[in-house]
Scaffold this motif. Structure first.
Motif, PDB file in Angstrom:
ATOM      1  N   THR A  73      12.065   7.863  -5.842  1.00 35.09           N
ATOM      2  CA  THR A  73      13.468   8.294  -5.963  1.00 35.09           C
ATOM      3  C   THR A  73      14.179   8.235  -4.622  1.00 35.09           C
ATOM      4  N   GLU A  74      13.500   8.719  -3.585  1.00 31.84           N
ATOM      5  CA  GLU A  74      14.091   8.678  -2.246  1.00 31.84           C
ATOM      6  C   GLU A  74      14.237   7.234  -1.765  1.00 31.84           C
ATOM      7  N   ALA A  75      13.229   6.406  -2.029  1.00 30.35           N
ATOM      8  CA  ALA A  75      13.288   5.004  -1.614  1.00 30.35           C
ATOM      9  C   ALA A  75      14.479   4.297  -2.252  1.00 30.35           C
ATOM     10  N   VAL A  76      14.703   4.557  -3.537  1.00 29.59           N
ATOM     11  CA  VAL A  76      15.833   3.949  -4.235  1.00 29.59           C
ATOM     12  C   VAL A  76      17.151   4.403  -3.610  1.00 29.59           C
ATOM     13  N   ASP A  77      17.258   5.703  -3.321  1.00 30.82           N
ATOM     14  CA  ASP A  77      18.484   6.234  -2.717  1.00 30.82           C
ATOM     15  C   ASP A  77      18.748   5.582  -1.358  1.00 30.82           C
ATOM     16  N   LEU A  78      17.707   5.458  -0.542  1.00 27.97           N
ATOM     17  CA  LEU A  78      17.854   4.841   0.778  1.00 27.97           C
ATOM     18  C   LEU A  78      18.244   3.371   0.667  1.00 27.97           C
ATOM     19  N   LEU A  79      17.658   2.673  -0.279  1.00 23.72           N
ATOM     20  CA  LEU A  79      17.968   1.250  -0.458  1.00 23.72           C
ATOM     21  C   LEU A  79      19.383   1.056  -0.990  1.00 23.72           C
ATOM     22  N   ARG A  80      19.861   1.985  -1.785  1.00 29.49           N
ATOM     23  CA  ARG A  80      21.256   1.910  -2.241  1.00 29.49           C
ATOM     24  C   ARG A  80      22.206   2.096  -1.075  1.00 29.49           C
ATOM     25  N   ARG A  81      21.853   2.966  -0.155  1.00 28.73           N
ATOM     26  CA  ARG A  81      22.665   3.139   1.052  1.00 28.73           C
ATOM     27  C   ARG A  81      22.644   1.854   1.883  1.00 28.73           C
ATOM     28  N   ARG A  82      21.479   1.216   1.943  1.00 28.93           N
ATOM     29  CA  ARG A  82      21.382  -0.057   2.667  1.00 28.93           C
ATOM     30  C   ARG A  82      22.239  -1.115   1.991  1.00 28.93           C
ATOM     31  N   THR A  83      22.237  -1.132   0.663  1.00 15.84           N
ATOM     32  CA  THR A  83      23.049  -2.095  -0.077  1.00 15.84           C
ATOM     33  C   THR A  83      24.528  -1.946   0.267  1.00 15.84           C
ATOM     34  N   ALA A  84      24.989  -0.709   0.328  1.00 13.11           N
ATOM     35  CA  ALA A  84      26.390  -0.469   0.668  1.00 13.11           C
ATOM     36  C   ALA A  84      26.703  -0.971   2.077  1.00 13.11           C
ATOM     37  N   ALA A  85      25.777  -0.732   3.010  1.00 13.25           N
ATOM     38  CA  ALA A  85      25.979  -1.197   4.386  1.00 13.25           C
ATOM     39  C   ALA A  85      25.973  -2.717   4.459  1.00 13.25           C
ATOM     40  N   LEU A  86      25.081  -3.345   3.713  1.00 14.45           N
ATOM     41  CA  LEU A  86      25.012  -4.810   3.695  1.00 14.45           C
ATOM     42  C   LEU A  86      26.285  -5.408   3.105  1.00 14.45           C
ATOM     43  N   GLU A  87      26.797  -4.803   2.040  1.00 21.36           N
ATOM     44  CA  GLU A  87      28.029  -5.294   1.416  1.00 21.36           C
ATOM     45  C   GLU A  87      29.203  -5.190   2.370  1.00 21.36           C
ATOM     46  N   ALA A  88      29.262  -4.076   3.117  1.00 24.78           N
ATOM     47  CA  ALA A  88      30.348  -3.893   4.082  1.00 24.78           C
ATOM     48  C   ALA A  88      30.262  -4.925   5.200  1.00 24.78           C
ATOM     49  N   ARG A  89      29.039  -5.180   5.679  1.00 24.60           N
ATOM     50  CA  ARG A  89      28.853  -6.156   6.751  1.00 24.60           C
ATOM     51  C   ARG A  89      29.163  -7.572   6.269  1.00 24.60           C
ATOM     52  N   THR A  90      28.783  -7.856   5.025  1.00 28.03           N
ATOM     53  CA  THR A  90      29.067  -9.168   4.447  1.00 28.03           C
ATOM     54  C   THR A  90      30.567  -9.406   4.357  1.00 28.03           C
ATOM     55  N   LEU A  91      31.288  -8.397   3.896  1.00 29.77           N
ATOM     56  CA  LEU A  91      32.743  -8.504   3.793  1.00 29.77           C
ATOM     57  C   LEU A  91      33.370  -8.718   5.162  1.00 29.77           C
ATOM     58  N   GLU A  92      32.872  -8.001   6.165  1.00 31.16           N
ATOM     59  CA  GLU A  92      33.399  -8.130   7.525  1.00 31.16           C
ATOM     60  C   GLU A  92      33.220  -9.555   8.052  1.00 31.16           C
ATOM     61  N   ILE A  93      32.039 -10.126   7.813  1.00 30.15           N
ATOM     62  CA  ILE A  93      31.784 -11.486   8.300  1.00 30.15           C
ATOM     63  C   ILE A  93      32.652 -12.490   7.563  1.00 30.15           C
ATOM     64  N   ARG A  94      32.768 -12.332   6.242  1.00 25.99           N
ATOM     65  CA  ARG A  94      33.617 -13.258   5.468  1.00 25.99           C
ATOM     66  C   ARG A  94      35.048 -13.247   5.985  1.00 25.99           C
ATOM     67  N   GLU A  95      35.570 -12.054   6.246  1.00 21.99           N
ATOM     68  CA  GLU A  95      36.943 -11.940   6.738  1.00 21.99           C
ATOM     69  C   GLU A  95      37.076 -12.551   8.125  1.00 21.99           C
ATOM     70  N   GLY A  96      36.057 -12.348   8.969  1.00 23.86           N
ATOM     71  CA  GLY A  96      36.091 -12.922  10.311  1.00 23.86           C
ATOM     72  C   GLY A  96      36.054 -14.438  10.288  1.00 23.86           C
ATOM     73  N   VAL A  97      35.204 -15.005   9.431  1.00 30.06           N
ATOM     74  CA  VAL A  97      35.113 -16.461   9.305  1.00 30.06           C
ATOM     75  C   VAL A  97      36.424 -17.028   8.768  1.00 30.06           C
ATOM     76  N   ARG A  98      36.996 -16.363   7.771  1.00 29.29           N
ATOM     77  CA  ARG A  98      38.250 -16.828   7.187  1.00 29.29           C
ATOM     78  C   ARG A  98      39.369 -16.814   8.225  1.00 29.29           C
TER      79      ARG A  98
END
Length: 201
Positions: free
Chosen positions: A120-145
């Motif tokens: 349960t804790e592992a899933v919660d931590l990985l969901r937090r990582r997913t949110a961070a990865l999505e934010a970083r992905t969006l930042e890079i896409r915007e920077g490249v654009r």
């Protein structure tokens, strides 16, 4: 990193590449790294940059060209690339492009020990990582654009495209991992192996 290299810090490769264009002093090298966003690919600070410059000079890859003086700043030494340094730059770069190297990322180390965590804790931590990865992905896409819209050629953005591809692949992997950690058979197995140790923690 290859032990054959007299200077193995990847930052040295960036210094050699910038000096290929023209002689520079370390302050200017740092400014160029930031201006071109290469500081996202090469970990450095002022101290490590000056240290690498000294190591390259000691190895004979760069040489002092002249000392520049003006009234507003302390005197600065300009460094130029030597023939040996030019050879090292191309040899090292060709090796890195052509040959996959074994790397040891922190996330990989954590994954090798993931089973220690409660599912349960592992899933919660990985969901937090997913949110961070999505934010970083969006930042890079915007920077490249923004860079593309500003007329920057694609080849100067290729490291950002690579970073984006790696992040997207990790996102897919983490999403599948979360699903696997929620499967009843894994949860049952975890409680059998680690449950008692976790309860006593």
């Amino acid at each position: 990193m290859d032990n054959r290299r007299k200077v193995s810090n990847p930052l040295a490769l960036a210094v050699l590449a910038f000096l290929l264009m023209e002689p520079m002093h370390p302050y200017e090298l740092g400014r160029r790294l930031q201006e071109t966003d290469k500081d996202r690919s090469f970990k450095y600070n002022r101290g490590s940059l000056y240290m690498v410059v000294k190591q390259l000079a000691k190895a004979g890859f760069i040489v002092e060209r002249e000392t520049v003086r003006d009234t507003e700043r302390p005197e600065r030494t300009l460094y130029a690339l030597t023939d040996e340094g030019r050879h090292e730059l191309y040899d090292w770069l060709r090796e890195l492009v052509a040959m996959p190297a074994e790397e040891y990322p922190n996330f990989g180390a954590a994954l090798s020990l993931l089973s220690v965590l409660n599912p349960t804790e592992a899933v919660d931590l990985l969901r937090r990582r997913t949110a961070a990865l999505e934010a970083r992905t969006l930042e890079i896409r915007e920077g490249v654009r923004a860079a593309t819209d500003g007329g920057v050629a694609w080849v100067f953005l290729v490291e950002e495209e690579y970073r984006l591809a790696v992040l997207e692949a990790e996102l897919r992997f983490v999403t599948r991992l979360i699903e696997s950690l929620q499967q009843p058979d894994y949860i049952t197995t975890w409680h059998t192996v680690f449950g008692s140790q976790h309860d006593s923690d």
